[in-house]
Enzyme design. Structure first.
Site, PDB file in Angstrom:
ATOM      1  N   GLU A 282       0.824  -1.210   0.000  1.00  0.00           N
ATOM      2  CA  GLU A 282       0.000   0.000   0.000  1.00  0.00           C
ATOM      3  C   GLU A 282       0.860   1.263   0.000  1.00  0.00           C
ATOM      4  OE1 GLU A 282      -4.288  -0.627   1.833  1.00  0.00           O
ATOM      5  OE2 GLU A 282      -3.114   0.661   3.139  1.00  0.00           O
ATOM      6  N   HIS A 311       6.872 -27.094  -0.192  1.00  0.00           N
ATOM      7  CA  HIS A 311       6.104 -28.109  -0.914  1.00  0.00           C
ATOM      8  C   HIS A 311       4.979 -27.469  -1.714  1.00  0.00           C
ATOM      9  CE1 HIS A 311       8.306 -31.156   1.335  1.00  0.00           C
ATOM     10  NE2 HIS A 311       8.276 -30.254   2.295  1.00  0.00           N
ATOM     11  N   LYS A 425     -13.790   1.839  -2.818  1.00  0.00           N
ATOM     12  CA  LYS A 425     -14.612   2.171  -1.647  1.00  0.00           C
ATOM     13  C   LYS A 425     -15.849   2.946  -2.083  1.00  0.00           C
ATOM     14  CE  LYS A 425     -11.460   2.753   2.319  1.00  0.00           C
ATOM     15  NZ  LYS A 425     -10.955   3.725   3.287  1.00  0.00           N
TER      16      LYS A 425
HETATM   17  O1  PA5 Z   1      -3.003   1.722   6.008  1.00  0.00           O
HETATM   18  C1  PA5 Z   1      -4.076   2.255   5.832  1.00  0.00           C
HETATM   19  O2  PA5 Z   1      -4.224   3.498   5.907  1.00  0.00           O
HETATM   20  C2  PA5 Z   1      -5.323   1.448   5.536  1.00  0.00           C
HETATM   21  O3  PA5 Z   1      -5.028   0.097   5.369  1.00  0.00           O
HETATM   22  C3  PA5 Z   1      -6.328   1.589   6.673  1.00  0.00           C
HETATM   23  O4  PA5 Z   1      -5.757   1.121   7.862  1.00  0.00           O
HETATM   24  C4  PA5 Z   1      -7.619   0.824   6.391  1.00  0.00           C
HETATM   25  O5  PA5 Z   1      -8.161   1.209   5.163  1.00  0.00           O
HETATM   26  C5  PA5 Z   1      -8.636   1.062   7.498  1.00  0.00           C
HETATM   27  O6  PA5 Z   1      -8.862   2.432   7.629  1.00  0.00           O
HETATM   28  P1  PA5 Z   1      -9.502   3.062   8.914  1.00  0.00           P
HETATM   29  O7  PA5 Z   1      -8.572   2.834  10.062  1.00  0.00           O
HETATM   30  O8  PA5 Z   1      -9.665   4.498   8.590  1.00  0.00           O
HETATM   31  O9  PA5 Z   1     -10.816   2.360   9.136  1.00  0.00           O
END
Ligand code: PA5
Length: 451
Positions: A282, A311, A425
């Site tokens: 990410e 394996h 989203k």
């Molecule tokens: O690293 C990130 O920013 C994302 O993976 C968030 O943690 C995830 O989308 C969840 O978001 P939030 O904590 O706002 O619910």
């Protein structure tokens, strides 16, 4: 303290590998990047340099005494750190132990998906009256976290319990619906620092509350993280794990190795690979450079577990395309040991196992895999945990968060945003009928290929 072995990264062992001169050539870029970290102190660094966040969690310690279970509700960066902490630092069967065996500490569950079978399986195994729910969402609006919040709140209410007593929120200091509800109903709330995003938040109250509830020493986690930070800031590149991890992965990416496998030879450490997978993906997988050019970069992180994946995956890693760099996670000390008994003494083909320990077998399998990969010209590095404890796990988190920040500079991308998550989203909101998102509803194409 963690040990890092880069032997099988360089061309002295890997004929087509990167050479030390390439590291030297990039020394100044790395120095600038580290200097920037030291000067600007990104949120995830600032966290561990003071006691504010540990103290905020210690302040609510007494409340935990009223409960037997803590259920974390969150997703992505609001869940993976919790899962990694529990599984690395507590026995894998923690939730099946008795209260005495847990020294009175809480059982920990994490609800991080919206699969009804999965959510039900957790809710069915707890007594709501003895459960504290920690709803974690930085934005306070993520659909999965909010849906599961509404579900657990419904359960609390239908059981005639007080939401105020059974809920604790962890969210942004100002923004989001969770913050609003907390203010309206005076629900106990921990803060996620404004400048710390989900995947960098494991050492904030996001990860600290469930860790403390399970009896994990959160001070020691910070000691490990601070040690890793100081080493990264002070040491020369050749003695600097974060810098070398970032640069070697980047240089191999430029040579076509666009997959980064993290292969743990320990079921516990496997959960760190899961945490890493989100962090690397990410943070570095981006369409645009910092200066707005369309670049589409990123290295796909893959997690693997030894010996199981020998394996399943190793045939591909050894003989498939030259597109991977592998990181092995090893522990020198397991919590438990099992000796292989002397049974079937007449069977010569089993004699080599008699009297040996499982840890010896597992770690020799690691060595075997690593050596075979090197002989096939595939680069790998090895990170050794002398012991899996709070200090070494804290170190691991910090080294990798810093490596990700440095890699962000090398790839020339912003490691702290995730614009690519947004569109999906919004379409989901539209499909679920959320007001204001109508325009994102997908048009059904006439040319579907469905068989
Ligand atoms: O690293 C990130 O920013 C994302 O993976 C968030 O943690 C995830 O989308 C969840 O978001 P939030 O904590 O706002 O619910």
């Amino acid at each position: 303290m963690l040990k890092f072995d880069f032997t099988n990264i360089f061309n002295s062992n890997i004929p087509n590998g990167i050479n030390k001169a390439e590291i030297e050539k990039n020394k100044n870029v790395l120095k600038d990047s580290i200097q920037k970290i030291e000067n600007n102190k990104p949120g995830f660094v600032e966290l561990v340099l003071n006691r504010k966040w540990i103290d905020s969690v210690l302040d609510v310690k007494d409340i935990l005494r009223n409960f037997e279970n803590l259920v974390v509700v969150g997703i992505g960066g609001s869940a993976l750190g919790n899962i990694a902490l529990q599984n690395t630092l507590r026995p894998l069967n923690w939730n099946n132990l008795s209260k005495e065996e847990r020294n009175g500490n809480l059982r920990i569950f994490v609800i991080d998906n919206v699969d009804p079978d999965y959510v039900s399986s957790i809710l069915d195994s707890i007594d709501i009256k003895k459960t504290l729910f920690n709803i974690i969402s930085k934005s306070g609006s993520t659909a999965e976290a909010m849906a599961n919040y509404l579900i657990v709140r419904g359960l609390i209410e239908t059981n005639g319990l007080s939401p105020k007593k059974h809920l604790i929120f962890t969210t942004d200091p100002q923004k989001g619906v969770l913050r609003k509800i907390a203010q309206e109903e005076e629900i106990l709330t921990l803060e996620i620092p404004e400048n710390v995003g989900g995947r960098f938040s494991v050492l904030s109250p996001v990860g600290l509350l469930s860790a403390m509830a399970a009896g994990i020493n959160i001070d020691e986690l910070y000691e490990g993280a601070k040690y890793a930070y100081k080493r990264t800031i002070n040491e020369d590149i050749w003695n600097n794990p974060s810098a070398l991890i970032a640069l070697t992965h980047y240089l191999y990416y430029l040579k076509g190795r666009n997959i980064s496998v993290m292969m743990a030879y320990s079921n516990k450490l496997y959960y760190l690979a899961d945490w890493y997978r989100q962090l690397w993906a990410e943070s570095l997988g981006k369409a645009f450079s910092k200066d707005g050019k369309e670049i589409h970069v990123g290295q796909t992180p893959v997690k693997a577990l030894g010996a199981i994946d020998q394996h399943s995956q190793i045939q591909l890693y050894n003989e498939g395309p030259d597109d991977k760099i592998i990181t092995f996670l090893k522990t020198e000390t397991f919590e438990r040991e099992i000796k292989i008994p002397y049974i079937h003494l007449n069977e010569k083909s089993l004699n080599y196992l008699h009297g040996k320990s499982l840890s010896q077998l597992l770690n020799n399998e690691l060595l075997g895999t690593e050596t075979a990969l090197a002989q096939n010209g595939k680069p790998s590095l090895r990170i050794t945990f002398p012991k899996i404890n709070e200090f070494s796990v804290g170190e691991f988190f910090m080294y990798y968060e810093l490596a990700t920040a440095i890699a962000g500079d090398l790839f020339n991308v912003n490691p702290y945003d995730q614009p690519g998550v947004e569109l999906g989203k919004k379409i989901t909101y539209a499909l679920m009928g959320r007001e204001g998102y109508e325009d994102y509803k997908p048009n059904v194409s006439n040319e579907r290929i469905e068989i």
